[in-house]
Write an enzyme that holds these catalytic residues in place. Sequence first.
Site, PDB file in Angstrom:
ATOM      1  N   GLU A  83     -11.858   7.204 -18.847  1.00  0.00           N
ATOM      2  CA  GLU A  83     -10.579   7.925 -18.839  1.00  0.00           C
ATOM      3  C   GLU A  83      -9.656   7.287 -17.809  1.00  0.00           C
ATOM      4  OE1 GLU A  83     -11.032  12.142 -18.248  1.00  0.00           O
ATOM      5  OE2 GLU A  83      -8.897  12.512 -18.584  1.00  0.00           O
ATOM      6  N   ASN A 139      -8.927  16.986 -27.268  1.00  0.00           N
ATOM      7  CA  ASN A 139      -9.973  17.035 -26.238  1.00  0.00           C
ATOM      8  C   ASN A 139      -9.897  18.396 -25.559  1.00  0.00           C
ATOM      9  OD1 ASN A 139     -11.830  15.855 -24.027  1.00  0.00           O
ATOM     10  ND2 ASN A 139     -10.085  16.636 -22.867  1.00  0.00           N
ATOM     11  N   GLU A 140     -11.004  19.092 -25.525  1.00  0.00           N
ATOM     12  CA  GLU A 140     -11.069  20.396 -24.858  1.00  0.00           C
ATOM     13  C   GLU A 140      -9.804  21.203 -25.171  1.00  0.00           C
ATOM     14  OE1 GLU A 140     -12.309  20.104 -20.729  1.00  0.00           O
ATOM     15  OE2 GLU A 140     -14.204  19.164 -21.313  1.00  0.00           O
ATOM     16  N   TYR A 167     -21.305  19.588 -18.545  1.00  0.00           N
ATOM     17  CA  TYR A 167     -21.600  18.926 -17.265  1.00  0.00           C
ATOM     18  C   TYR A 167     -22.710  19.677 -16.544  1.00  0.00           C
ATOM     19  CZ  TYR A 167     -17.504  15.975 -17.842  1.00  0.00           C
ATOM     20  OH  TYR A 167     -16.613  15.043 -18.310  1.00  0.00           O
ATOM     21  N   GLU A 215     -19.003  14.321 -23.590  1.00  0.00           N
ATOM     22  CA  GLU A 215     -18.842  14.374 -22.127  1.00  0.00           C
ATOM     23  C   GLU A 215     -20.056  15.079 -21.579  1.00  0.00           C
ATOM     24  OE1 GLU A 215     -15.187  15.627 -20.243  1.00  0.00           O
ATOM     25  OE2 GLU A 215     -14.002  14.795 -21.896  1.00  0.00           O
ATOM     26  N   GLN A 229     -18.541   9.430 -16.163  1.00  0.00           N
ATOM     27  CA  GLN A 229     -17.761   8.435 -16.875  1.00  0.00           C
ATOM     28  C   GLN A 229     -18.266   7.048 -16.483  1.00  0.00           C
ATOM     29  OE1 GLN A 229     -13.517   8.939 -16.655  1.00  0.00           O
ATOM     30  NE2 GLN A 229     -13.607  11.110 -17.158  1.00  0.00           N
TER      31      GLN A 229
HETATM   32  O1  AHR Z   1     -14.415  13.945 -17.246  1.00  0.00           O
HETATM   33  C1  AHR Z   1     -13.465  14.645 -16.506  1.00  0.00           C
HETATM   34  C2  AHR Z   1     -12.786  15.735 -17.304  1.00  0.00           C
HETATM   35  O2  AHR Z   1     -13.704  16.728 -17.623  1.00  0.00           O
HETATM   36  C3  AHR Z   1     -12.206  15.343 -18.631  1.00  0.00           C
HETATM   37  O3  AHR Z   1     -10.940  14.797 -18.532  1.00  0.00           O
HETATM   38  C4  AHR Z   1     -12.146  16.644 -19.369  1.00  0.00           C
HETATM   39  O4  AHR Z   1     -12.230  16.484 -20.750  1.00  0.00           O
HETATM   40  C5  AHR Z   1     -13.291  17.435 -18.782  1.00  0.00           C
HETATM   41  O5  AHR Z   1     -12.910  18.709 -18.427  1.00  0.00           O
END
Ligand code: AHR
Length: 524
Positions: free
Chosen positions: A48, A193-194, A273, A328, A377
């Site tokens: 990103e 995205n999200e 995450y 992600e 990332q």
């Molecule tokens: O990876 C960091 C961020 O986490 C991304 O931009 C977003 O999609 C997620 O919330």
Amino acid sequence: MRVRLISCALIIVTLTAPFAAAQKVDLTIDASKAGAKIDRNIFGQFAEHLGHGVYEGIWVGPGSAIPNTRGIRNDVVAALKAIKVPNVRWPGGCFADEYHWRKGIGPERPETLNPNWGGVIEPNTFGTHEFMDFLDQIGAEAYLSVNVGSGTPQEAAEWLEYLTTAQPTALAKERAANGHPAPYKIAFLGIGNESWDCGGNMTPEYYLSQLKVYSRFVRNFNPTQQEKQQMLKIAVGPGGGETRFAEWTEAVMKAWQNRQWSLDFNGLSLHNYTVVNWEKKFASVGFGEAEYNQILKATLEMEGLVSKYSAMMDKYDPQKKVALVVDEWGAWYAPLPGSNPGFLVQQNSMRDAILAALNLNVFARHADRVRMANIAQMINVLQAVILTDKGKMVLTPTYYVYKMYVPFQDATFVPVTFDAGTYTNGNVSLPRVDAIAAKDKAGKLWLEITNVDPNQPAEIEVSLPGITAKSAAGETLTAPRVDSVNSFDAPNAVVPKPISAKIQGGKLAVKLEPKSVTVISVEQ
Ligand code: AHR
């Protein structure tokens, strides 16, 4: 598949590492029961425009003293080629829903803002052509995210035409004038995205109305992608286990089931995450066994999420046509002291290597549904495989896990049964070992075993019914401490080393170090 993770009451050995008694673990690999293909795309990366992920991490510019090819770092390219990165997701993340591709092409690149990530200036010097050149240099496929948040269907459609048409349209001529007459191949396209949060705070219904319009008009015109190698479209899916995400998933999958000819998508994304406490994130350096064990416990929630959403998708898509795309995932720690908090800079330790292996194993076990994943990332951001500091580059423990797992790319999953035992610290228990196996295209058998226990080695004995094993060889990744890292001063503190594995009485025997990731191949 029958992986038994049995919490058996084991004698607690309190000896310290050098004197700790090895725990015996028996595994059985039944190579006659082959499962799904472990799609190479589960080893995908995510880059990103965030902190030093792209600028400095990939792009230094053609005038830089750092060795580069057309502005792209040579050291980074070589490192990524060695782990056979299958695809890279770009340009975001939250950044994607504010990205206007026209600002990143041609000789004039306006400076814009990056409000999501530190409010810094986005120079737009790394744009469409630079990204496609980077992919070409590392040998990966493109996974683009189109702007559904602040963009328009027309903008997205024109980006696809600019990239992919072979007809002499005005956009194709512009692409040629910018240095690329031939159409590009775009393998994957994310539609938003999200969108439930940073991508526009949409309700499932509102997103669906956007998805229907966008997925209709983002056409890929590349002549080589019409019959075969068609571009796969990926819809926004859940972002964890909250109820709202179950509703979201139901709504999107129901729409897919009831679709008309004009709507189609091939994947549903899942973001997850590993964080124990978002308000007080764990440190990525200088932690102890309690934080090791709690983070790994938290990361195993991936199994529950993947199972839950796979089951939900089965309801609307029993033939598993739509892939679950975990685009992600990874550990999210507190920013390193002294770094810009908006840049999400963290170190990467032995703990992250174990975490990566556990997640990749979850994806492999669900290979029939999980056909793509992207760790967050790739460089200098969150659970990165590479860290850079000006001209220096360091490969993280997570990088080496990806390197060791290369033989699993496109290999066929083979079930492994075992009693994992239990590793406990404080009141948190988790399976002591984890393992997956696969057969590669040449028929060679590969086994990965993770010893999660940071104190005790594991004596592994593997039964191989139906296989006449001749020899075995492998590599193991371990470190003196759970928080051992590779730094710019000591870049080789955590690197894989050969491990001796024996075939005795037809069984494979290997002793694993505490906190280790091991990959072994079996010659027949
Ligand atoms: O990876 C960091 C961020 O986490 C991304 O931009 C977003 O999609 C997620 O919330």
